[in-house]
Scaffold this active site. Structure first.
Site, short mmCIF file in Angstrom:
data_model
loop_
_atom_site.label_atom_id
_atom_site.label_comp_id
_atom_site.label_asym_id
_atom_site.label_seq_id
_atom_site.Cartn_x
_atom_site.Cartn_y
_atom_site.Cartn_z
N ASP A 29 0.84 -1.22 0.00
CA ASP A 29 0.00 0.00 0.00
C ASP A 29 0.87 1.26 0.00
O ASP A 29 2.00 1.25 0.49
CB ASP A 29 -0.90 -0.03 1.25
CG ASP A 29 -2.05 0.96 1.14
OD1 ASP A 29 -2.33 1.43 0.02
OD2 ASP A 29 -2.64 1.28 2.18
N ASN A 31 1.23 3.38 -2.89
CA ASN A 31 1.77 3.77 -4.20
C ASN A 31 1.29 5.15 -4.63
O ASN A 31 2.07 5.98 -5.10
CB ASN A 31 1.32 2.77 -5.28
CG ASN A 31 1.92 1.40 -5.11
OD1 ASN A 31 2.84 1.23 -4.31
ND2 ASN A 31 1.41 0.43 -5.83
N ARG A 33 0.07 7.65 -2.79
CA ARG A 33 0.58 8.75 -1.95
C ARG A 33 2.06 9.00 -2.22
O ARG A 33 2.52 10.13 -2.20
CB ARG A 33 0.33 8.42 -0.46
CG ARG A 33 -1.11 8.71 -0.04
CD ARG A 33 -1.44 8.10 1.28
NE ARG A 33 -1.54 6.64 1.18
CZ ARG A 33 -1.40 5.82 2.21
NH1 ARG A 33 -1.14 6.30 3.40
NH2 ARG A 33 -1.53 4.53 2.04
N ARG A 42 -0.61 9.26 -9.80
CA ARG A 42 -0.65 8.07 -8.93
C ARG A 42 -0.06 6.83 -9.62
O ARG A 42 0.57 5.99 -9.00
CB ARG A 42 -2.11 7.76 -8.55
CG ARG A 42 -2.75 8.75 -7.63
CD ARG A 42 -4.24 8.41 -7.42
NE ARG A 42 -4.42 7.01 -7.05
CZ ARG A 42 -4.28 6.54 -5.82
NH1 ARG A 42 -3.99 7.35 -4.84
NH2 ARG A 42 -4.45 5.26 -5.58
N HIS A 46 2.52 3.11 -8.90
CA HIS A 46 2.30 1.69 -9.21
C HIS A 46 3.48 1.15 -10.04
O HIS A 46 3.94 0.04 -9.83
CB HIS A 46 1.00 1.50 -9.99
CG HIS A 46 -0.23 1.93 -9.23
ND1 HIS A 46 -0.45 1.56 -7.92
CD2 HIS A 46 -1.30 2.70 -9.58
CE1 HIS A 46 -1.60 2.06 -7.51
NE2 HIS A 46 -2.13 2.77 -8.49
N SER A 74 -7.40 -5.88 -5.83
CA SER A 74 -8.50 -6.50 -5.08
C SER A 74 -9.80 -6.40 -5.87
O SER A 74 -9.91 -5.62 -6.82
CB SER A 74 -8.66 -5.80 -3.73
OG SER A 74 -9.28 -4.54 -3.92
N TRP A 78 -11.70 -2.45 -8.56
CA TRP A 78 -12.42 -2.13 -9.80
C TRP A 78 -13.16 -0.81 -9.67
O TRP A 78 -13.51 -0.18 -10.67
CB TRP A 78 -13.44 -3.22 -10.14
CG TRP A 78 -12.85 -4.54 -10.54
CD1 TRP A 78 -12.83 -5.69 -9.79
CD2 TRP A 78 -12.20 -4.87 -11.78
NE1 TRP A 78 -12.21 -6.70 -10.49
CE2 TRP A 78 -11.81 -6.23 -11.72
CE3 TRP A 78 -11.90 -4.15 -12.95
CZ2 TRP A 78 -11.16 -6.88 -12.76
CZ3 TRP A 78 -11.25 -4.80 -13.99
CH2 TRP A 78 -10.88 -6.14 -13.89
N LEU A 140 11.46 -20.00 -4.71
CA LEU A 140 10.38 -19.23 -4.07
C LEU A 140 9.06 -19.40 -4.82
O LEU A 140 9.04 -19.36 -6.06
CB LEU A 140 10.78 -17.74 -4.07
CG LEU A 140 9.73 -16.79 -3.50
CD1 LEU A 140 9.84 -16.75 -1.97
CD2 LEU A 140 9.91 -15.38 -4.05
N GLU A 212 1.45 -13.01 12.35
CA GLU A 212 1.92 -11.82 13.06
C GLU A 212 1.80 -10.65 12.08
O GLU A 212 2.24 -10.75 10.93
CB GLU A 212 3.38 -11.98 13.50
CG GLU A 212 3.58 -13.03 14.55
CD GLU A 212 2.80 -12.77 15.83
OE1 GLU A 212 2.66 -11.61 16.22
OE2 GLU A 212 2.32 -13.75 16.44
C1 FPP Z 1 -2.14 0.11 -3.22
O1 FPP Z 1 -1.65 1.42 -3.26
C2 FPP Z 1 -1.63 -0.62 -4.37
C3 FPP Z 1 -2.38 -1.16 -5.37
C4 FPP Z 1 -3.84 -1.08 -5.42
C5 FPP Z 1 -1.73 -1.83 -6.50
C6 FPP Z 1 -0.52 -2.62 -6.15
C7 FPP Z 1 0.23 -2.87 -7.39
C8 FPP Z 1 1.58 -2.87 -7.48
C9 FPP Z 1 2.49 -2.71 -6.37
C10 FPP Z 1 2.23 -3.05 -8.77
C11 FPP Z 1 1.64 -4.07 -9.63
C12 FPP Z 1 2.05 -5.42 -9.30
C13 FPP Z 1 2.24 -6.35 -10.25
C14 FPP Z 1 2.39 -7.74 -9.85
C15 FPP Z 1 2.31 -6.01 -11.68
P1 FPP Z 1 -2.70 2.61 -3.37
O2 FPP Z 1 -2.90 2.91 -4.81
O3 FPP Z 1 -3.94 2.26 -2.63
O4 FPP Z 1 -1.91 3.78 -2.67
P2 FPP Z 1 -2.55 4.90 -1.74
O5 FPP Z 1 -3.07 4.21 -0.52
O6 FPP Z 1 -1.38 5.77 -1.43
O7 FPP Z 1 -3.61 5.58 -2.53
#
Ligand code: FPP
Length: 248
Positions: A29, A31, A33, A42, A46, A74, A78, A140, A212
């Site tokens: 989480d 990305n 911000r 934004r 990502h 998630s 969408w 892994l 944990e």
């Molecule tokens: C949450 O940050 C992040 C996501 C909804 C997307 C996560 C995706 C990646 C890290 C990259 C893609 C991964 C692959 C496997 C290609 P947010 O957008 O909710 O950030 P915020 O809370 O700061 O708004």
């Protein structure tokens, strides 16, 4: 560079090699911000997040973690603006396509966990390809939760069971796991959430019953393998009781 190597190995040395968690899960989480703080769209967060995931994935291998499960998209994501959803879909597709060679070289097995309904056929084809090409790797296991919801996963498991049995006396908690998207994976031992929020957000609800939880304010694009080691260190210093009294 040598300074970095030194501080990494010094950090790793503080870990107990016999207590490395087998299964680590991460809610990536922060990305958006991270990007906004830099005056970027934004989506730049990502994009950088994919690089971070690569670094963390290989660090997990180095540390002897066997299973890494991450939350990439998630069932609720969408509802984000269409432009961001489209960007994430494209990013996922490109990442699957571009990283497959390196994943293979590094002996990583990739599994994509989530509902296939509603996902573009192009993306489903990439998912099938990456899973098939890496299925024999025995390093892994990287599970990427995509179009994933923890409640949906439990409902889907119940549906699978009902389609197979009307009544089955021997279905217990262990057997139920075989019907989850994560079948074959052990329970999550350490769950890390970056970005400062302290909640599960519908992630691995069944599998994290005794995980944990480690929360960090670091935004995912800034999360480094040193932060990973710090989280493992915190995990190793927790007393895990599993509902009993005293150490288990
Ligand atoms: C949450 O940050 C992040 C996501 C909804 C997307 C996560 C995706 C990646 C890290 C990259 C893609 C991964 C692959 C496997 C290609 P947010 O957008 O909710 O950030 P915020 O809370 O700061 O708004």
């Amino acid at each position: 560079m040598f300074k970095n190597l030194f501080s990494w190995s010094k950090r790793v040395k503080k870990l107990d090699p016999d207590k490395i968690p087998e299964h680590v899960a991460i809610i990536m989480d922060g990305n958006g911000r991270w990007a906004q703080k830099r005056g970027l769209p934004r989506t730049a967060g990502h994009q950088k997040g994919v690089q971070t995931l690569k670094e963390i994935c290989y660090a997990c291998g180095e540390l002897g973690i066997k299973y890494l499960t991450v939350y990439a998209f998630s069932t609720e994501n969408w509802y984000r603006p269409t432009s961001e959803v489209n960007f994430l879909m494209e990013l996922f597709k490109k990442a699957m396509r571009n990283e497959i060679g390196e994943l293979e070289e590094n002996n990583v097995r990739v599994r994509i966990l989530g509902r296939r309904q509603g996902v573009d056929p192009d993306i489903l084809a990439e998912i099938d390809r990456v899973e098939e090409r890496t299925c024999k790797n025995d390093g892994l296991i990287l599970s990427i939760c995509f179009n994933y919801g923890g409640r949906a996963e439990i409902v889907d498991a119940v549906k699978k069971i009902l389609s197979k049995y009307h009544f089955h006396e021997s279905i217990d908690e262990e057997y139920f796991k075989e019907f989850l998207y994560t079948h074959g994976l052990p329970d999550v031992e350490l769950l890390i959430r970056t970005g400062g929020e302290q909640r599960l957000s519908n992630f691995l609800l069944y599998q994290s019953a005794y995980a944990e939880l480690v929360f960090t304010n670091v935004f995912w694009p800034d999360f480094t393998k040193k932060d990973l080691v710090d989280a493992i260190y915190e995990f190793q210093n927790r007393e895990r009781r599993f509902g009993r009294i005293g150490k288990v």
